[in-house]
Design a protein around this motif. Structure first.
Motif, PDB file in Angstrom:
ATOM      1  N   ARG A 199       0.827  -1.213   0.000  1.00  0.00           N
ATOM      2  CA  ARG A 199       0.000   0.000   0.000  1.00  0.00           C
ATOM      3  C   ARG A 199       0.856   1.255   0.000  1.00  0.00           C
ATOM      4  NH1 ARG A 199      -4.812   0.113   2.108  1.00  0.00           N
ATOM      5  NH2 ARG A 199      -5.121  -1.673   0.764  1.00  0.00           N
ATOM      6  N   GLU A 200       1.835   1.279   0.911  1.00  0.00           N
ATOM      7  CA  GLU A 200       2.668   2.474   0.987  1.00  0.00           C
ATOM      8  C   GLU A 200       3.429   2.695  -0.312  1.00  0.00           C
ATOM      9  OE1 GLU A 200       2.333   0.207   3.162  1.00  0.00           O
ATOM     10  OE2 GLU A 200       2.574   0.832   5.222  1.00  0.00           O
ATOM     11  N   ILE A 201       3.838   1.606  -0.906  1.00  0.00           N
ATOM     12  CA  ILE A 201       4.602   1.735  -2.142  1.00  0.00           C
ATOM     13  C   ILE A 201       3.712   2.274  -3.252  1.00  0.00           C
ATOM     14  CG2 ILE A 201       5.727   0.415  -3.964  1.00  0.00           C
ATOM     15  CD1 ILE A 201       6.890  -1.350  -1.799  1.00  0.00           C
ATOM     16  N   GLU A 202       2.516   1.739  -3.287  1.00  0.00           N
ATOM     17  CA  GLU A 202       1.634   2.156  -4.378  1.00  0.00           C
ATOM     18  C   GLU A 202       1.324   3.642  -4.292  1.00  0.00           C
ATOM     19  OE1 GLU A 202      -1.804  -0.241  -4.558  1.00  0.00           O
ATOM     20  OE2 GLU A 202      -2.842   1.088  -5.928  1.00  0.00           O
ATOM     21  N   THR A 203       1.157   4.126  -3.095  1.00  0.00           N
ATOM     22  CA  THR A 203       0.754   5.525  -2.942  1.00  0.00           C
ATOM     23  C   THR A 203       1.927   6.441  -2.672  1.00  0.00           C
ATOM     24  OG1 THR A 203       0.424   5.165  -0.578  1.00  0.00           O
ATOM     25  CG2 THR A 203      -1.473   4.859  -2.015  1.00  0.00           C
TER      26      THR A 203
END
Lengths: 177, 887
Positions: free
Chosen positions: B568-572
């Motif tokens: 999630r953190e990577i995607e955003t």
């Protein structure tokens, strides 16, 4: 605060002065890798801002992707636009068709990055008579979208409004508390 | 019963009108039933008034609905008497305290009340009894107030009046029954509207004149009954109203009063009691309720038909509260009640405004599904399963990256696991040797198609990680990075941007449309950038040295871990390094260490030992091979040198190959002789080896030029030899030799030599064997046969050497003397001189038999008289050829 990095794209028709704008802005503080064969030239510039709300220092590192200009035969590679937080759309005031294409570029960019910010630059105003500037102002008002922060009349030659433009864009990237 | 429609107004009107006419005829008749009615009323206590009412009502009903079958109580005015009984029955029924009745009563009551108000202006009743068959409306109102007054004044009057009004009421009651509006009467407690107001004007005229008759009758009754108690005012009124007819009226009154007074009184009593009870019923809420209850539905119905809007307005403030209240009371029922409608309702709503339904249900669909899963998992599965495939396909098309991110962790390890197991099996089957790892390596080597040595090389060779970058796929920004400390730091952002641009470029320009392929590795020099791609990010590892597969696996595993935990953190990721979990950095650093650790791991002894063995097994044969090749080389060189030193062979190119114990000769030589010669030479050098003579004796067709050159050469060569002096001439195939040789054998040799030349077929030789004359002369002193001692060395010795060189030569030593020396004593001087020389030669080892010494007393040849004397005192040498007999 840690150094925030943001990708911004410079888009516009062929020969409107994108590269000159970057050169004017980035000055000597960059590591300039020219990759014309792959269609993009990436520059880097650190902008130091003071957040108006909090008054705190914030540095933003701009990774500026200078995309090869859009011509009749070659469109911009859309995948280069991915992940950008902002864009500078450039037009040449001495060539009307480049100004007409500005909204098209804006739409393409926003379709890939719906949440990004756009600044419009009418470049090469040093070549234009003052009376023609009025027409330009009218034109800029046609292009109103929420995400267009502002429209500037720039000249990479004289440096008019170049820094302001990039600074305005950078201010958008400061995390708002 | 009391329901009658307005439509029949006309009827009633007509009938009323008709009745008016008829009433005039049947005035008396009208009274009769009334009287009987009264009697009946008397009989049925407590119900009289009502019955009256009912009768009236029925009458009104009948009048209004002459054609109605249901209203069999319809009374034709002309047939009043006939239907009397019916009326009475009806009245009886009506009188019974049924629901209808009570309502009727209440209606009537209210009507009555209302009527009382109306009296003032309603033009309906009060037809003057006596004369007003067609009483005008004008009259009626007058009578009304009259009656009204009467009512008010006298209780009995009241009773009567009320009875009167009761009688009148039916008409109104009828009206009331079919129009339901809120009652405005203050006296009435019901909410029934009295459209009496409205209807009464219309109705009033249509009211059965019979009633009027009745009323009149009553009135007269009342008038009579009150005659005795008559007030002045009453009398006055009566005078006023009735005027001249009063006397008749009085008569009637008298009649009735006298005849029926007791009954009337009783009747009145009963009526009053009845009235009281009625009042009680009306004014008492409970009773009122009971009265009204039967009619409520009808009232409402009528009202709705009449004026929907009003009802709605009336009810709407409370409807929701009503429902709420009911729900609180009994949920179950409420739900059941509404339940049926809900699907329909939803359907309607969907048709009308589909978005709303979606928005309404949307937020909770998740929990709905969860609930279903909780209840029955298979349901959801069965429901979704058929379309799952398509869904995934669609999703892959729409948003490939998230699909990749989702499956990437699973696919990688799935495939790896499967392959790993397969390979393990192979491994197990193959492994039977002293070390699994050795076998592993062998297999790996075989699989990779490289020699095992190379694998070992790889394992031994150091491999360092220079930097590790975790890069956001779309924007090219760096999420996290680790670089080797101490070395020049790479420009990470630029590198990341460049890699991202290249990746995009490759995909757009090179890869076929619809496919997406990934850049795997960029190799430059002895470094390489290994790229491992996940859904929203990719890892770039810069490595120097040889990459091991184990390392690649480690990279992959780590990337899987990172994307699973921090996807999630990577995607955003938006460029803010503070949003990056610090664990990612820790993971990347582990990767940097991996290499060195691995390197250290490889120290254990087993591996060293194995390495040693294999190295040994590689090197020792090498050494042996080296040695052997050295030997061979040496032999070859020797042979070559030998061959080169042989002049005849030197000019020819011969190759020598030595292998094993064999020397192979290769090349071309002109003739067999040389060939054999070469072989002989080689054999001499390597006596223990076998000589494989592959030299080809090539009969080179003689080239004239070459042959001539050869002849020339040969000539020169031979000339250089001592004792040979020849010249040759070459014509094709024939060589002519001329010249002198000293020794006869030489002549043979020379001839032979030329014959040996390739291309020379015949040799014509005119070689003279002519020994080279010895020019040496030995000189003597005057008359002496001794030569100087130094001549021994200077002259004689070389002659001796010469003679030794040509052993087959004989020499004649001739001595000479000067003529002056000619004496008898010196006659043998010459001979002595030659003897001396001969002896000298002998002393040098020349055989005597080769020498002949003679003397000649003359001057030596070539010496003239005029020349010095000592020249004559000489000994000369002359060569004698063996076959020659001498000169």
């Amino acid at each position: 605060m840690a150094l925030i990095s943001k990708k911004i794209c410079l888009i516009g028709d062929f020969g409107v002065g994108k590269t000159s704008l970057i050169r004017r802005f980035v000055d000597r503080q960059f590591s300039d890798q020219y990759l014309s064969t792959v269609g993009v030239k990436i520059s880097r510039k650190q902008v130091d801002l003071v957040a108006s709300e909090t008054g705190s220092q914030q540095s933003i590192q701009l990774l500026i992707w200078d995309l090869e200009g859009h011509t009749k035969f070659k469109g911009i590679t859309p995948s280069y636009l991915q992940g950008a937080s902002g864009a500078v759309v450039v037009g040449d005031v001495t060539r009307q068709e480049t100004l007409d294409n500005i909204s098209e570029h804006i739409n393409l960019f926003l379709s890939i990055n719906p949440k990004a910010w756009v600044v419009v630059a009418f470049n090469k105003i040093d070549l234009l008579d003052p009376e023609n500037l009025e027409g330009l102002i009218h034109q800029s008002s046609n292009n109103k979208t929420n995400q267009i922060l502002s429209t500037y009349q720039t000249s990479a030659k004289t440096g008019a409004y170049v820094d302001e433009m990039f600074h305005l864009l950078s201010h958008q990237f400061i995390p708002k508390i | 019963m009391a329901v009658s429609k307005k439509q029949s107004d006309s009827f009633s009107f007509d009938s009323g009108a008709s009745r008016v006419e008829k009433s005039s005829v049947s005035e008396v008749k009208a009274l009769e039933p009334l009287l009987e009615l009264l009697l009946d009323l008397q009989m049925s206590p407590g119900q009289t008034s009502t019955s009256t009412q009912s009768e009236n009502l029925s009458r009104s009903n009948s009048s209004e609905k002459p054609k109605k079958a249901t209203s069999d109580k319809s009374l034709e005015s002309s047939q009043n008497t006939d239907t009397e009984s019916k009326v009475l029955d009806f009245l009886f029924e009506a009188v019974n305290p049924s629901v209808a009745d009570s309502s009727e009563e209440t209606l009537e009551t209210s009507a009555q009340n209302h009527k009382s108000e109306h009296f003032d202006h309603s033009p309906e009743n009060d037809v003057s009894f006596q004369k007003n068959h067609k009483s005008t409306e004008n009259d009626q109102p007058k009578k009304e107030p009259h009656k009204q007054d009467e009512i008010l004044l006298n209780s009995e009057d009241v009773d009567l009046t009320s009875l009167h009004t009761l009688l009148e009421v039916p008409t109104d009651a009828v009206d009331v029954s079919y129009s339901v509006t809120p009652v405005k009467s203050h006296q009435a407690e019901t909410e029934v509207d009295l459209t009496i107001e409205e209807s009464s004007p219309a109705e009033s005229q249509s009211d059965p004149e019979e009633l009027e008759e009745v009323l009149e009758a009553f009135e007269s009754l009342r008038v009579e009954s009150t005659a005795s108690n008559s007030d002045d005012s009453l009398e006055q009124l009566q005078d006023l109203i009735f005027g001249s007819t009063r006397s008749d009226f009085e008569q009637l009154k008298q009649q009735i009063f006298e005849s029926d007074l007791p009954e009337v009184r009783q009747l009145l009593e009963t009526i009053s009691s009845q009235l009281k009870s009625l009042e009680y019923q009306i004014y008492e809420p409970e009773q009122l309720i009971q009265l009204i209850r039967p009619w409520i539905a009808d009232i409402l119905n009528h009202k709705v038909n009449d004026s929907k809007e009003d009802i709605i307005q009336a009810l709407k403030p409370i409807i929701d509260q009503v429902i709420l209240a009911r729900t609180k009371d009994n949920r179950e029922q409420m739900s059941a009640a509404i339940a049926d409608l809900i699907p329909e309702a939803i359907k309607h709503q969907i048709r009308n405004s589909p978005q709303e339904i979606a928005q309404a249900i949307g937020p909770e669909i998740g929990s709905a599904i969860r609930e279903q899963i909780r209840l029955d998992q298979d349901e959801i599965v069965d429901a979704l399963a058929p379309t799952m495939g398509k869904v995934i396909k669609e999703q892959v098309i729409l948003e490939r990256d998230s699909m990749v991110d989702a499956l990437y962790p699973v696919i990688g390890s799935t495939i790896t696991r499967y392959l790993g197991e397969a390979i393990q099996e192979i491994n197990d089957k193959v492994s039977n040797a002293f070390s699994i790892e050795g076998i592993n390596r062998k297999i790996r080597a075989k699989l990779q198609g490289i020699s095992e040595a190379e694998l070992i090389w790889q394992e031994v060779m150091k491999c360092t990680v220079q930097a590790v970058f975790l890069i956001h796929k779309g924007s090219g920004l760096i999420i996290s990075e680790v670089q080797q400390s101490g070395e020049a730091r790479l420009e990470s952002e630029m590198l990341a941007g460049m890699l991202t641009a290249i990746r995009s470029f490759v995909n757009d320009c090179i890869v076929q449309a619809e496919q997406v392929q990934e850049l795997n590795e960029i190799e430059y020099g002895d470094s390489r950038i290994v790229i491992e791609v996940a859904g929203y990010c990719y890892l770039a590892v810069i490595v120097q040295g040889e990459i091991k597969n184990k390392f690649l696996k480690k990279i992959r595993t780590m990337l899987i871990k990172i994307t699973q935990k921090y996807g999630r953190e990577i995607e955003t990721f938006e460029g803010d390094p503070e949003t990056v979990p610090p664990e990612i950095l820790a993971e990347l650093e582990k990767l940097m260490e991996v290499e060195t650790k691995q390197h250290q791991e490889k120290s254990p002894k087993t591996l060293l030992f194995l390495t040693g063995i294999i190295l040994g097994s590689v090197l020792i044969p090498l050494a042996i091979v080296q040695y052997r090749s050295g030997v061979i080389h040496r032999v070859e060189t020797e042979v070559m040198t030998a061959l080169d030193s042989e002049p005849e062979l030197a000019i020819y190119r011969l190759t020598v190959d030595a292998q094993g114990n064999t020397v192979m000769l290769n090349g071309k030589l002109p003739n067999q002789r040389l060939r054999e010669k070469a072989e002989t030479i080689v054999q001499q050098i390597v006596p223990n080896w076998t000589v494989d003579n592959d030299i080809i004796a090539v009969k080179v067709p003689p080239d004239p030029v070459l042959v001539e050159a050869e002849v020339q050469r040969m000539t020169e060569t031979l000339n250089q030899m001592n004792g040979i002096s020849i010249s040759t001439q070459y014509e094709p195939d024939q060589v002519t030799i001329e010249g002198k040789v000293i020794q006869p054998s030489d002549r043979e040799n020379v001839t032979q030599a030329f014959e040996n030349i390739e291309g020379v077929n015949s040799v014509v030789s005119s070689i003279q064997v002519e020994p080279v004359p010895i020019a040496t002369r030995v000189y003597f002193n005057l008359s002496s046969d001794e030569f100087r001692s130094e001549d021994m060395i200077i002259k004689i010795y070389p002659v001796s050497q010469y003679l030794k060189q040509y052993p087959n030569l004989k020499v004649r030593i001739v001595g000479y003397s000067h003529p002056e020396e000619k004496t008898k004593k010196n006659s043998k001087l010459a001979w002595k001189r030659s003897q001396a020389v001969q002896i000298a030669l002998e002393s040098y080892g020349i055989d005597r038999r080769r020498m002949t010494a003679i003397g000649k007393n003359e001057r030596p040849p070539g010496v003239e008289e005029n020349q010095p004397d000592w020249l004559s005192r000489a000994v000369i040498f002359e060569i004698i050829l063996p076959e020659d007999q001498g000169k």
